[in-house]
Design an enzyme around this catalytic site. Structure first.
Site, PDB file in Angstrom:
ATOM      1  N   CYS A 193       0.827  -1.168  -0.141  1.00  0.00           N
ATOM      2  CA  CYS A 193       0.030   0.116  -0.016  1.00  0.00           C
ATOM      3  C   CYS A 193       0.804   1.191  -0.157  1.00  0.00           C
ATOM      4  O   CYS A 193       2.081   1.007   0.040  1.00  0.00           O
ATOM      5  CB  CYS A 193      -0.673   0.003   1.333  1.00  0.00           C
ATOM      6  SG  CYS A 193      -1.657  -1.597   1.676  1.00  0.00           S
ATOM      7  N   ARG A 228       1.122   1.944  -5.980  1.00  0.00           N
ATOM      8  CA  ARG A 228       1.602   0.815  -4.970  1.00  0.00           C
ATOM      9  C   ARG A 228       0.448   0.102  -4.608  1.00  0.00           C
ATOM     10  O   ARG A 228       0.240  -0.826  -3.969  1.00  0.00           O
ATOM     11  CB  ARG A 228       2.109   1.437  -3.569  1.00  0.00           C
ATOM     12  CG  ARG A 228       3.447   2.056  -3.912  1.00  0.00           C
ATOM     13  CD  ARG A 228       3.890   2.787  -2.618  1.00  0.00           C
ATOM     14  NE  ARG A 228       4.267   1.665  -1.661  1.00  0.00           N
ATOM     15  CZ  ARG A 228       5.486   1.271  -1.565  1.00  0.00           C
ATOM     16  NH1 ARG A 228       6.150   1.573  -2.417  1.00  0.00           N
ATOM     17  NH2 ARG A 228       5.582   0.199  -0.738  1.00  0.00           N
ATOM     18  N   TRP A 273      -3.620  -2.034  -1.386  1.00  0.00           N
ATOM     19  CA  TRP A 273      -3.699  -3.036  -2.120  1.00  0.00           C
ATOM     20  C   TRP A 273      -3.989  -4.426  -1.046  1.00  0.00           C
ATOM     21  O   TRP A 273      -2.925  -4.525  -0.232  1.00  0.00           O
ATOM     22  CB  TRP A 273      -2.272  -3.219  -2.914  1.00  0.00           C
ATOM     23  CG  TRP A 273      -2.132  -4.370  -3.623  1.00  0.00           C
ATOM     24  CD1 TRP A 273      -2.523  -4.430  -4.996  1.00  0.00           C
ATOM     25  CD2 TRP A 273      -1.488  -5.650  -3.489  1.00  0.00           C
ATOM     26  NE1 TRP A 273      -2.149  -5.502  -5.680  1.00  0.00           N
ATOM     27  CE2 TRP A 273      -1.540  -6.346  -4.631  1.00  0.00           C
ATOM     28  CE3 TRP A 273      -1.011  -6.304  -2.329  1.00  0.00           C
ATOM     29  CZ2 TRP A 273      -1.138  -7.822  -4.604  1.00  0.00           C
ATOM     30  CZ3 TRP A 273      -0.403  -7.654  -2.408  1.00  0.00           C
ATOM     31  CH2 TRP A 273      -0.475  -8.349  -3.516  1.00  0.00           C
ATOM     32  N   ASN A 297       1.180  -0.162   6.065  1.00  0.00           N
ATOM     33  CA  ASN A 297       1.511  -0.780   4.633  1.00  0.00           C
ATOM     34  C   ASN A 297       2.166  -2.166   4.978  1.00  0.00           C
ATOM     35  O   ASN A 297       3.209  -1.980   5.945  1.00  0.00           O
ATOM     36  CB  ASN A 297       2.476   0.157   3.808  1.00  0.00           C
ATOM     37  CG  ASN A 297       3.260  -0.562   2.676  1.00  0.00           C
ATOM     38  OD1 ASN A 297       2.619  -1.713   2.112  1.00  0.00           O
ATOM     39  ND2 ASN A 297       4.248  -0.082   2.383  1.00  0.00           N
ATOM     40  N   GLY A 298       2.019  -3.294   4.824  1.00  0.00           N
ATOM     41  CA  GLY A 298       2.651  -4.540   5.116  1.00  0.00           C
ATOM     42  C   GLY A 298       1.491  -5.526   5.530  1.00  0.00           C
ATOM     43  O   GLY A 298       0.334  -5.570   5.213  1.00  0.00           O
ATOM     44  N   GLU A 321       9.733 -11.973 -21.544  1.00  0.00           N
ATOM     45  CA  GLU A 321       9.541 -10.527 -21.019  1.00  0.00           C
ATOM     46  C   GLU A 321       8.259  -9.800 -22.008  1.00  0.00           C
ATOM     47  O   GLU A 321       7.293  -9.226 -21.470  1.00  0.00           O
ATOM     48  CB  GLU A 321      10.723  -9.525 -21.092  1.00  0.00           C
ATOM     49  CG  GLU A 321      10.536  -8.182 -21.134  1.00  0.00           C
ATOM     50  CD  GLU A 321       9.696  -7.740 -19.824  1.00  0.00           C
ATOM     51  OE1 GLU A 321       9.401  -8.576 -18.872  1.00  0.00           O
ATOM     52  OE2 GLU A 321       9.409  -6.442 -19.687  1.00  0.00           O
ATOM     53  N   LYS A 328       4.496  -8.880 -20.474  1.00  0.00           N
ATOM     54  CA  LYS A 328       4.020  -7.453 -20.610  1.00  0.00           C
ATOM     55  C   LYS A 328       2.467  -7.856 -20.998  1.00  0.00           C
ATOM     56  O   LYS A 328       1.536  -6.892 -20.836  1.00  0.00           O
ATOM     57  CB  LYS A 328       4.668  -6.597 -21.727  1.00  0.00           C
ATOM     58  CG  LYS A 328       6.099  -6.080 -21.060  1.00  0.00           C
ATOM     59  CD  LYS A 328       5.593  -4.889 -20.240  1.00  0.00           C
ATOM     60  CE  LYS A 328       6.878  -4.576 -19.518  1.00  0.00           C
ATOM     61  NZ  LYS A 328       7.259  -5.569 -18.215  1.00  0.00           N
ATOM     62  N   GLU A 333       0.075  -8.920 -18.259  1.00  0.00           N
ATOM     63  CA  GLU A 333      -0.342  -7.925 -17.063  1.00  0.00           C
ATOM     64  C   GLU A 333      -1.066  -6.675 -17.704  1.00  0.00           C
ATOM     65  O   GLU A 333      -1.844  -6.314 -16.860  1.00  0.00           O
ATOM     66  CB  GLU A 333       1.025  -7.598 -16.664  1.00  0.00           C
ATOM     67  CG  GLU A 333       2.099  -6.652 -17.120  1.00  0.00           C
ATOM     68  CD  GLU A 333       3.177  -6.220 -16.342  1.00  0.00           C
ATOM     69  OE1 GLU A 333       3.120  -6.108 -15.222  1.00  0.00           O
ATOM     70  OE2 GLU A 333       4.282  -6.121 -16.787  1.00  0.00           O
ATOM     71  N   HIS A 387       8.597 -30.090 -27.843  1.00  0.00           N
ATOM     72  CA  HIS A 387       8.610 -30.967 -26.884  1.00  0.00           C
ATOM     73  C   HIS A 387       7.120 -30.861 -25.929  1.00  0.00           C
ATOM     74  O   HIS A 387       6.958 -31.021 -24.846  1.00  0.00           O
ATOM     75  CB  HIS A 387       9.680 -30.766 -25.946  1.00  0.00           C
ATOM     76  CG  HIS A 387      10.940 -30.939 -26.493  1.00  0.00           C
ATOM     77  ND1 HIS A 387      11.427 -32.417 -26.889  1.00  0.00           N
ATOM     78  CD2 HIS A 387      11.934 -30.397 -27.023  1.00  0.00           C
ATOM     79  CE1 HIS A 387      12.654 -32.302 -27.654  1.00  0.00           C
ATOM     80  NE2 HIS A 387      12.998 -30.909 -27.316  1.00  0.00           N
ATOM     81  N   LYS A 394       3.185  -1.778  -8.113  1.00  0.00           N
ATOM     82  CA  LYS A 394       4.442  -1.662  -8.881  1.00  0.00           C
ATOM     83  C   LYS A 394       5.502  -2.130  -7.725  1.00  0.00           C
ATOM     84  O   LYS A 394       6.250  -2.855  -8.242  1.00  0.00           O
ATOM     85  CB  LYS A 394       4.656  -0.317  -9.173  1.00  0.00           C
ATOM     86  CG  LYS A 394       6.031  -0.065  -9.635  1.00  0.00           C
ATOM     87  CD  LYS A 394       6.127   1.138 -10.691  1.00  0.00           C
ATOM     88  CE  LYS A 394       7.362   0.913 -11.521  1.00  0.00           C
ATOM     89  NZ  LYS A 394       7.456  -0.101 -12.527  1.00  0.00           N
TER      90      LYS A 394
HETATM   91  C1  F6R Z   1       6.475  -6.407 -14.797  1.00  0.00           C
HETATM   92  C2  F6R Z   1       7.075  -5.577 -13.388  1.00  0.00           C
HETATM   93  C3  F6R Z   1       7.324  -6.632 -12.441  1.00  0.00           C
HETATM   94  C4  F6R Z   1       8.389  -6.230 -11.572  1.00  0.00           C
HETATM   95  C5  F6R Z   1       9.013  -7.068 -10.412  1.00  0.00           C
HETATM   96  C6  F6R Z   1      10.114  -6.714  -9.651  1.00  0.00           C
HETATM   97  O1  F6R Z   1       6.284  -5.395 -15.697  1.00  0.00           O
HETATM   98  O2  F6R Z   1       7.483  -4.392 -13.186  1.00  0.00           O
HETATM   99  O3  F6R Z   1       7.482  -7.897 -12.785  1.00  0.00           O
HETATM  100  O4  F6R Z   1       9.633  -6.251 -12.622  1.00  0.00           O
HETATM  101  O5  F6R Z   1       7.640  -6.877  -9.454  1.00  0.00           O
HETATM  102  O6  F6R Z   1      10.259  -5.636  -9.442  1.00  0.00           O
HETATM  103  P1  F6R Z   1      11.509  -4.504  -8.979  1.00  0.00           P
HETATM  104  O7  F6R Z   1      12.269  -4.483 -10.212  1.00  0.00           O
HETATM  105  O8  F6R Z   1      11.162  -3.371  -8.347  1.00  0.00           O
HETATM  106  O9  F6R Z   1      11.985  -5.521  -7.904  1.00  0.00           O
END
Ligand code: F6R
Length: 659
Positions: A2, A28, A77, A101-102, A532, A536, A539, A555, A654
């Site tokens: 959060c 967040r 969150w 937060n936590g 990757e 993208k 998500e 396979h 994030k």
């Molecule tokens: C996907 C994304 C996440 C972060 C992951 C690690 O687009 O952003 O998969 O890469 O949560 O976050 P960091 O790099 O902040 O440790």
């Protein structure tokens, strides 16, 4: 995960500071939000709303909060309890108001204890329970500081908490163990927030709170004296109120409740860096910032005259003093070269997109330095009882520097005796502070939940790291080093060219959204990029996508292919190109629709593809940074075509500061 904000002072409106701060922290968490202020009347007023912050702003129109000088706010969150107004913070118990937060791990035990004592619990959260514990304690101690001091040792888990008490509107308490918390220093006013971005409009001076620390903020007004800096000969002409100046005192305590000296850091990020600057979304802005981001990442580490990689200044602060001026160079500091020469094995540990950057780096380091590299997802590494030794280097990658699993992994690696090196975007973040050696992505604030520019910047840093290791191990000669560095220096202009695909994908998105699924395929360094790209799409567009090693299709996954399946084939003209094309033909023969990404005017691929994208001719080591750009644009435009919230995808946040 959060976001929390607090304010104590009179120069600003707590309501404004908190709402502005929460807007910057919405990345967040964004399922509900709330604010509490002790109004000038002395009454503690709280407003909460389910949904994004705009819902809280609407609620505040119906139920305005009057001015005051102390307040706290929260954007949530959900962990314990569904997103709802009842579960939104701040939580109140008696006259205590709290944001958290936590996760409180021993919440069941505390809940039982409170229910037995006849306490009425209103929400399903673990956070409300802490408010009750503090409220019961403050009844006895009549001091919010002492109450928190008594409750803190009872809590297990990860938390950053702000607390205020209606009876004492000049005090704000903060304490943390785990999730990040910073103090913003103003003139006679104090701010608190989950990160510096929330406060950049107000200050650039910050104190980073360490785990187990407790903060006591006190506010008072003092009569101006001739000796004070604020004194002017005009003072006597001022009204009584104007003759007062504001003092905000911040006292920090360690785990043993001993006073400690705070270290103030100045951040050079300006507030406009965290605005959208005309782009529809932060993510699009950040995609467009990538040419600058890669240049900024590389600049401090390339000696342009000698055309040499320069990681010498990085060094390893073996005792983790973090204060380079105080280091006794012989005892506490080892040069990068000294450490790198002796490294026998490298572990790269991260989560999500950062983990895929680590997987690309495995190819860089094994090729350039001939050192064995293991990559691990942080949440796996920390629980698999890894075997480490002093001649092993553990590299963690984290944009935020706050990811709970990566933080736990670096702590574990240190305890097991390995050398640790962090690659973070956010300086002074928890992971950065934990590491022996520090490298920075240097890409500026990244706000969009989906990581873009931090990914390409970390690839640049990892590429440079592989060169420095290769030189230390004497397996990379200068001619090769120059080739790699030239490729990196050419990246910004090559990326600019690829950004032209923006229009192409915005047009193609309507057709692409009809596919039932996407398979992203690649070999070598393109394999992690395939993963990757798929991440993208998942998500942002909430579509099923898989990233696979192209050679692995036969396979099992070939069974998935039919005409509703799009195959995104990464086929730069590198040393595995021919093999990749064979895999593409296998997929095409089974009816898959091909979107291919290769180098230059590749007529062979153009003929067999529904969509063909050309990358500029480049050295193999920078192909990953180039190939990922069209994949980011594709996910962005597909998500926009599906009317999804690109910057705040559902269920995500994030900075993942919980396990
Ligand atoms: C996907 C994304 C996440 C972060 C992951 C690690 O687009 O952003 O998969 O890469 O949560 O976050 P960091 O790099 O902040 O440790």
């Amino acid at each position: 995960m959060c976001g929390i904000v607090g304010y104590l002072g009179e120069q600003n409106s707590p309501r404004e500071v908190i709402i502005n701060g929460l807007k910057k922290l919405e990345y967040r968490g964004y399922d509900s939000a709330g604010i509490a202020v002790i109004q000038n009347s002395g009454e503690l007023k709280r407003v909460r709303a389910q949904g994004k912050l705009t819902e809280l702003e609407k609620a505040l129109e119906y139920e305005p909060i009057q001015e005051g000088h102390i307040g706290i706010g929260h954007t949530r969150w959900a962990t314990h309890g569904v997103p709802s107004e009842r579960n939104a913070h701040p939580h109140h118990a008696g006259k205590v108001s709290l944001v958290h937060n936590g996760i409180i791990e021993n919440y069941l035990e505390i809940r039982e204890q409170l229910l037995e004592a006849g306490v009425k619990i209103e929400s399903d959260t673990d956070s409300e329970l802490v408010a009750h514990l503090i409220s019961r304690e403050v009844e006895k101690t009549k001091s919010i500081f002492s109450a928190v001091k008594n409750v803190k040792p009872q809590l297990k888990g990860a938390y950053s908490i702000l607390v205020l008490w209606e009876e004492s509107p000049n005090e704000l308490i903060a304490f943390k163990d785990g999730p990040p918390l910073v103090i913003g220093i103003g003139e006679g006013e104090t701010y608190l927030a989950s990160d510096v971005q929330a406060l950049l409009n107000y200050t650039q001076k910050f104190i980073y709170i360490n785990d187990q620390e407790l903060v006591h903020v006190q506010f008072s007004k003092v009569q101006k004296q001739p000796s004070t800096a604020n004194f002017t000969t005009e003072t006597s002409k001022l009204s009584k109120e104007e003759q007062l100046y504001h003092v905000s005192k911040v006292t920090l305590y360690n785990q043993r409740f001993e006073k400690i000296e705070p270290k103030v850091a100045t951040i050079n990020w300006s507030a406009d860096l965290i605005e959208k600057q005309g782009y529809a979304h932060y993510m699009l802005k950040e995609i467009y910032e990538q040419p600058r981001a890669v240049a900024q990442a590389a600049a401090p580490h390339i000696d342009l005259e000698k055309m040499e990689v320069q990681l010498d200044k990085v060094g390893f602060d073996i005792n983790n003093l973090m204060d380079l001026e105080k280091l006794d160079s012989k005892k506490d500091f080892q040069s990068t070269l000294e450490v790198f020469k002796n490294i026998q094995k490298v572990y790269i540990i991260a989560c999500g997109t950062s983990y895929y950057a680590g997987q690309v780096a495995k190819y860089f380091i094994e090729k350039n330095a001939r050192i064995n590299v293991e990559t691990d997802i942080a949440s796996e590494f920390r629980y698999r009882n890894p075997i480490l030794s002093a001649n092993e280097l553990v590299v963690t990658i984290s944009q935020s520097g706050e990811t709970a699993d990566t933080l736990a992994a670096i702590r574990l690696a240190k305890n097991l005796g390995a050398k640790t090196l962090s690659i973070c975007n956010v300086k002074n973040s928890s992971i950065d502070r934990e590491a022996h050696g520090h490298l920075y992505m240097n890409s500026g604030p990244e706000i969009g939940v989906a990581s873009t520019k931090a990914f390409v910047s970390s690839l640049v840093i990892l590429n440079l790291l592989s060169l420095a290791l290769g030189k230390a191990k004497k397996v990379l000669n200068h001619d090769d080093e120059v080739i790699f560095l030239r490729a990196i220096l050419g990246l910004p202009s090559q990326m600019e060219g690829i950004l032209a695909y923006d229009k192409y994908f915005s047009e193609a998105a309507q057709k692409l959204k009809k596919f039932k699924g996407f398979l992203y395929l690649g070999r070598g360094v393109s394999f992690p990029i395939a993963m990757e790209g798929a991440l993208k799409l998942k998500e942002l567009a909430y579509m099923h996508a898989e990233g696979y090693a192209a050679g692995e299709m036969k396979h099992g996954p070939l069974a998935l292919i039919d005409p509703q399946m799009a195959i995104v084939m990464l086929a730069p003209q590198d040393d595995v190109y021919e093999k990749t094309i064979s895999n593409l033909e296998e997929a095409r023969a089974r009816g898959g629709k091909i979107i291919s990404i290769s180098t230059g005017e590749n007529t062979q691929l153009q003929k067999v593809s529904e969509y063909y994208l050309s990358l500029p001719k480049a050295h193999w080591s920078v192909n990953p940074m180039l190939a990922v750009v069209p994949l980011q644009l594709m996910a962005y435009h597909l998500a926009s075509a599906l009317n999804h919230d690109v910057d705040q995808p559902r269920n995500l946040a994030k900075s993942v500061t919980v396990e």
